[in-house]
Design a protein around this motif. Structure first.
Motif, mmCIF file in Angstrom:
data_model
loop_
_atom_site.group_PDB
_atom_site.id
_atom_site.type_symbol
_atom_site.label_atom_id
_atom_site.label_comp_id
_atom_site.label_asym_id
_atom_site.label_seq_id
_atom_site.Cartn_x
_atom_site.Cartn_y
_atom_site.Cartn_z
ATOM 1 N N PRO A 115 37.691 18.928 -21.557
ATOM 2 C CA PRO A 115 36.407 18.279 -21.852
ATOM 3 C C PRO A 115 35.735 17.713 -20.609
ATOM 4 O O PRO A 115 34.495 17.656 -20.531
ATOM 5 N N LYS A 116 36.541 17.330 -19.611
ATOM 6 C CA LYS A 116 35.964 16.791 -18.372
ATOM 7 C C LYS A 116 35.219 17.889 -17.614
ATOM 8 O O LYS A 116 34.162 17.646 -17.019
ATOM 9 N N ILE A 117 35.772 19.099 -17.624
ATOM 10 C CA ILE A 117 35.083 20.226 -16.953
ATOM 11 C C ILE A 117 33.770 20.521 -17.682
ATOM 12 O O ILE A 117 32.724 20.710 -17.066
ATOM 13 N N THR A 129 29.605 24.139 -24.749
ATOM 14 C CA THR A 129 30.407 23.165 -25.503
ATOM 15 C C THR A 129 31.866 23.610 -25.533
ATOM 16 O O THR A 129 32.174 24.798 -25.369
ATOM 17 N N LEU A 130 32.738 22.631 -25.778
ATOM 18 C CA LEU A 130 34.167 22.928 -25.864
ATOM 19 C C LEU A 130 34.436 23.882 -27.036
ATOM 20 O O LEU A 130 35.282 24.779 -26.934
ATOM 21 N N LYS A 131 33.695 23.708 -28.110
ATOM 22 C CA LYS A 131 33.858 24.579 -29.292
ATOM 23 C C LYS A 131 33.628 26.039 -28.932
ATOM 24 O O LYS A 131 34.382 26.922 -29.360
ATOM 25 N N GLU A 132 32.577 26.293 -28.151
ATOM 26 C CA GLU A 132 32.282 27.676 -27.737
ATOM 27 C C GLU A 132 33.452 28.266 -26.950
ATOM 28 O O GLU A 132 33.799 29.436 -27.101
ATOM 29 N N VAL A 133 34.031 27.427 -26.099
ATOM 30 C CA VAL A 133 35.119 27.918 -25.253
ATOM 31 C C VAL A 133 36.381 28.123 -26.085
ATOM 32 O O VAL A 133 37.122 29.098 -25.903
ATOM 33 N N GLU A 134 36.614 27.209 -27.010
ATOM 34 C CA GLU A 134 37.813 27.326 -27.856
ATOM 35 C C GLU A 134 37.828 28.640 -28.630
ATOM 36 O O GLU A 134 38.893 29.190 -28.904
ATOM 37 N N HIS A 146 38.703 30.989 -19.393
ATOM 38 C CA HIS A 146 38.016 31.038 -20.693
ATOM 39 C C HIS A 146 36.617 30.424 -20.579
ATOM 40 O O HIS A 146 35.654 30.910 -21.175
ATOM 41 N N ILE A 147 36.520 29.337 -19.827
ATOM 42 C CA ILE A 147 35.217 28.690 -19.624
ATOM 43 C C ILE A 147 34.298 29.652 -18.868
ATOM 44 O O ILE A 147 33.130 29.844 -19.231
ATOM 45 N N ALA A 148 34.882 30.293 -17.825
ATOM 46 C CA ALA A 148 34.102 31.245 -17.019
ATOM 47 C C ALA A 148 33.567 32.378 -17.899
ATOM 48 O O ALA A 148 32.412 32.794 -17.764
ATOM 49 N N ARG A 149 34.405 32.849 -18.820
ATOM 50 C CA ARG A 149 33.997 33.959 -19.686
ATOM 51 C C ARG A 149 32.793 33.593 -20.553
ATOM 52 O O ARG A 149 31.868 34.380 -20.712
#
Ligand code: AMP
Ligand code: ZN
Ligand code: FE
Ligand code: FE
Length: 293
Positions: A115-117, A129-134, A146-149
């Motif tokens: 969440p800090k990133i 959002t974190l949800k999108e990454v999850e 995963h965030i990069a993707r």
């Protein structure tokens, strides 16, 4: 027969959906069989959750398989390392209680960091959002790839590498450090779980001077380091020759792998890296002699 034997190759550095790879452990074994690899090891970041599934399927297929792990560690004091000090562990017992206790702590550190990133990215005007990454995570641990993707999918970065280069990489504006265990603790953790401890991708360590890899290896060996990852896609033929000579001179076991991550590292293929890597089967045969039953 002889020439056939000489061509046998292996891959001892592979990530699955248990961490930030995109193939499941079963799919990894299938691809390894398809590529005619003689042996593989699964080396997910901070988790052994994929090991039992991969081993089961490898046994069914007659593929030689080693359990593994990759742990990011803090460098010894006095070494001004900018890059990644990653310790690989081969042949660890996946049910080892001490190993699992520390891995749980590392997984929690990841969980707290993500969440800090995302917050940093939001502050930089990147809407994510974190949800999108999850949603990108199949079953395993969420990491920066995963965030990069998601950033690539949303047009916020041109590629995964681009997202790291501009935002997520060490020293970039959305980089958040995470808790790491000390180098000697990582090595000892692997050893007490029955594994062989190996320094991963020495080319990525970014030591301040050319000559100090030997001194850091000496220090790591004083706590039980046994091997050096000699074969790696980012290693030039000159690097491989240099690391090989260093390993021989210091009594370290040579290992090698591609750091396969499926489509999260699209230029790297299992077994052959960027296309020209071939890691001899003899490397595996020597390595397994050092694993405690
Ligand atoms: P994390 O576990 O969240 O710290 O992310 C580590 C992962 O990010 C590793 O699997 C690396 O392969 C990947 N990674 C680190 N730096 C880069 C980079 N500059 N470009 C692409 N991938 C990277
Ligand atoms: Zn990774
Ligand atoms: Fe690594
Ligand atoms: Fe890796």
């Amino acid at each position: 027969m002889d020439s056939n034997k000489r061509r046998l190759s292996i891959d001892l550095h592979i990530h699955s959906t248990a961490s930030d790879g995109t193939l499941t452990p079963t799919e990894i074994v299938s691809v390894a069989r398809h590529q005619n690899l003689a042996a593989i090891a699964l080396t997910d970041h901070d988790t052994v959750a994929g090991v039992n599934e991969a081993r089961r399927f490898a046994n069914q297929c007659g593929l030689q398989f080693l359990s593994g792990i990759e742990i990011s560690a803090s460098p010894p004091g006095g070494f001004n390392i900018k890059g990644s000090l990653h310790i690989l562990g081969y042949g660890i017992r996946p049910d080892d209680p001490q190993l699992n206790a520390i891995l749980a702590r590392l997984q929690k550190a990841r969980y707290d960091r993500n969440p800090k990133i995302i917050d940093r990215l939001n502050q930089l005007g990147i809407s994510i959002t974190l949800k999108e990454v999850e949603k990108e995570v199949v079953s395993g641990l969420l990491g920066r790839p995963h965030i990069a993707r998601v950033m690539v999918k949303k047009g916020q970065a041109a590629s995964i590498d681009d997202a790291f280069d501009h935002y997520l990489g060490q020293g970039k504006p959305a980089y958040v450090d995470k808790f790491r265990i000390e180098w000697d603790q990582a090595i000892q953790l692997i050893r007490q779980a029955g594994g062989v401890a190996v320094l991963a991708h020495p080319v990525l360590i970014e030591l301040p001077t050319k000559n100090s890899l030997e001194s850091i290896l000496k220090q790591l060996m004083s706590s039980g380091l046994q091997g050096l990852e000699v074969y790696y896609p980012d290693h030039t033929p000159e690097d491989v020759a240099r690391y090989k000579a260093l390993a021989r001179g210091m009594g370290l076991i040579e290992t090698g792998g591609t750091d396969y991550h499926g489509s999260l590292k699209p230029d790297i293929q299992m077994g052959c890296g960027a296309g020209d890597l071939s890691i001899p089967y003899e490397i595996y045969q020597t390595l397994i002699k050092h694993i405690n039953p």
